[in-house]
Design a protein around this motif. Structure first.
Motif, PDB file in Angstrom:
ATOM      1  N   PHE A  83      -4.642 109.572  24.404  1.00 13.59           N
ATOM      2  CA  PHE A  83      -3.943 109.444  23.295  1.00 13.59           C
ATOM      3  C   PHE A  83      -4.825 108.837  22.082  1.00 13.59           C
ATOM      4  CE2 PHE A  83      -1.325 107.026  20.000  1.00 13.59           C
ATOM      5  CZ  PHE A  83      -0.419 108.051  19.953  1.00 13.59           C
ATOM      6  N   ASN A  84      -5.999 107.830  22.500  1.00 14.63           N
ATOM      7  CA  ASN A  84      -6.468 107.324  21.380  1.00 14.63           C
ATOM      8  C   ASN A  84      -7.583 108.278  21.085  1.00 14.63           C
ATOM      9  OD1 ASN A  84      -5.276 104.829  21.043  1.00 14.63           O
ATOM     10  ND2 ASN A  84      -6.338 103.934  22.676  1.00 14.63           N
ATOM     11  N   GLU A  86      -7.198 111.460  20.952  1.00 10.53           N
ATOM     12  CA  GLU A  86      -6.503 112.535  20.286  1.00 10.53           C
ATOM     13  C   GLU A  86      -6.194 112.037  18.775  1.00 10.53           C
ATOM     14  OE1 GLU A  86      -2.515 115.078  20.250  1.00 10.53           O
ATOM     15  OE2 GLU A  86      -3.018 114.230  22.076  1.00 10.53           O
ATOM     16  N   LEU A  87      -5.969 110.744  18.559  1.00 16.51           N
ATOM     17  CA  LEU A  87      -5.742 110.141  17.232  1.00 16.51           C
ATOM     18  C   LEU A  87      -6.858 110.664  16.312  1.00 16.51           C
ATOM     19  CD1 LEU A  87      -4.645 106.622  18.270  1.00 16.51           C
ATOM     20  CD2 LEU A  87      -3.308 108.367  16.687  1.00 16.51           C
ATOM     21  N   LYS A  88      -8.137 110.827  16.958  1.00 17.20           N
ATOM     22  CA  LYS A  88      -9.115 111.357  16.162  1.00 17.20           C
ATOM     23  C   LYS A  88      -9.127 112.574  15.510  1.00 17.20           C
ATOM     24  CE  LYS A  88     -12.103 108.100  18.705  1.00 17.20           C
ATOM     25  NZ  LYS A  88     -13.219 107.811  19.808  1.00 17.20           N
ATOM     26  N   ALA A  94      -0.976 113.091  18.351  1.00 19.76           N
ATOM     27  CA  ALA A  94      -1.151 111.770  18.537  1.00 19.76           C
ATOM     28  C   ALA A  94      -0.909 111.226  17.010  1.00 19.76           C
ATOM     29  CB  ALA A  94      -2.291 111.529  18.961  1.00 19.76           C
ATOM     30  N   GLN A  95      -1.642 111.841  16.151  1.00 20.27           N
ATOM     31  CA  GLN A  95      -1.813 111.472  14.668  1.00 20.27           C
ATOM     32  C   GLN A  95      -0.321 111.345  13.971  1.00 20.27           C
ATOM     33  OE1 GLN A  95      -4.562 113.422  11.959  1.00 20.27           O
ATOM     34  NE2 GLN A  95      -6.136 111.903  12.639  1.00 20.27           N
ATOM     35  N   LYS A  98       1.509 108.359  15.760  1.00 18.17           N
ATOM     36  CA  LYS A  98       0.853 107.210  15.423  1.00 18.17           C
ATOM     37  C   LYS A  98       0.705 106.067  16.724  1.00 18.17           C
ATOM     38  CE  LYS A  98       2.192 107.396  10.545  1.00 18.17           C
ATOM     39  NZ  LYS A  98       2.958 108.539  10.311  1.00 18.17           N
ATOM     40  N   TRP A  99       1.689 106.158  17.350  1.00 23.97           N
ATOM     41  CA  TRP A  99       1.450 105.171  18.507  1.00 23.97           C
ATOM     42  C   TRP A  99       2.510 105.550  19.684  1.00 23.97           C
ATOM     43  CZ3 TRP A  99       5.312 100.913  19.101  1.00 23.97           C
ATOM     44  CH2 TRP A  99       6.279 100.776  18.236  1.00 23.97           C
ATOM     45  N   GLN A 100       2.169 105.223  20.847  1.00 26.33           N
ATOM     46  CA  GLN A 100       3.058 105.711  22.014  1.00 26.33           C
ATOM     47  C   GLN A 100       4.390 105.351  22.221  1.00 26.33           C
ATOM     48  OE1 GLN A 100      -0.416 105.268  24.677  1.00 26.33           O
ATOM     49  NE2 GLN A 100      -0.100 107.477  25.326  1.00 26.33           N
TER      50      GLN A 100
END
Length: 129
Positions: A83-84, A86-88, A94-95, A98-100
């Motif tokens: 997930f982290n 994919e935030l990139k 994921a963006q 924002k959070w799981q």
């Protein structure tokens, strides 16, 4: 949070005591001015029943001793890492998320979430004389 200062935790038996108590702080940087503005929160009062902490019997054990818990943690850690990463990626799911929110939503990949799981407390207000 307050720059250059850290609140310290203390337990005060207030159910029987007519006395005041102090809020203690540890300065974390020398020669740095610290100021509190009018009406700025400066502490959190967290009531606990007397004797509760002494009832806790802490122990340190390797996580691997509990195979199911270890497997659940390993799966969670891999999922969180993905997930982290994919935030990139711009415009990824994921963006958008924002959070799981697993804990917040009371979703568990291991065991059962307690029926009374809560993320907000509904506290009573202080009574005025």
């Amino acid at each position: 949070p307050k720059d250059a200062i850290q609140p310290l935790t203390g337990i005060v038996e207030t159910d029987w005591s007519p006395f005041t108590f102090t809020m203690n702080w540890k300065f974390t940087r020398k020669l740095t001015p610290v100021a509190f503005e009018r009406d700025e929160p400066f502490c959190m009062i967290f009531p606990i029943r007397r004797g509760l902490i002494e009832q806790v019997e802490p122990e340190i054990r390797p996580l691997a001793e509990e195979r199911d818990v270890h497997a659940a943690y390993t799966a969670w850690a891999a999922n969180r890492k993905a997930f982290n990463e994919e935030l990139k990626i711009a415009e990824s799911e994921a963006q958008a998320a924002k959070w799981q929110k697993h804990y917040f939503q009371g979703v568990a990949s291991f065991g059962a979430v307690p029926a009374d799981h809560r993320t907000r407390l509904h506290l009573k207000s202080f009574r005025s004389p």
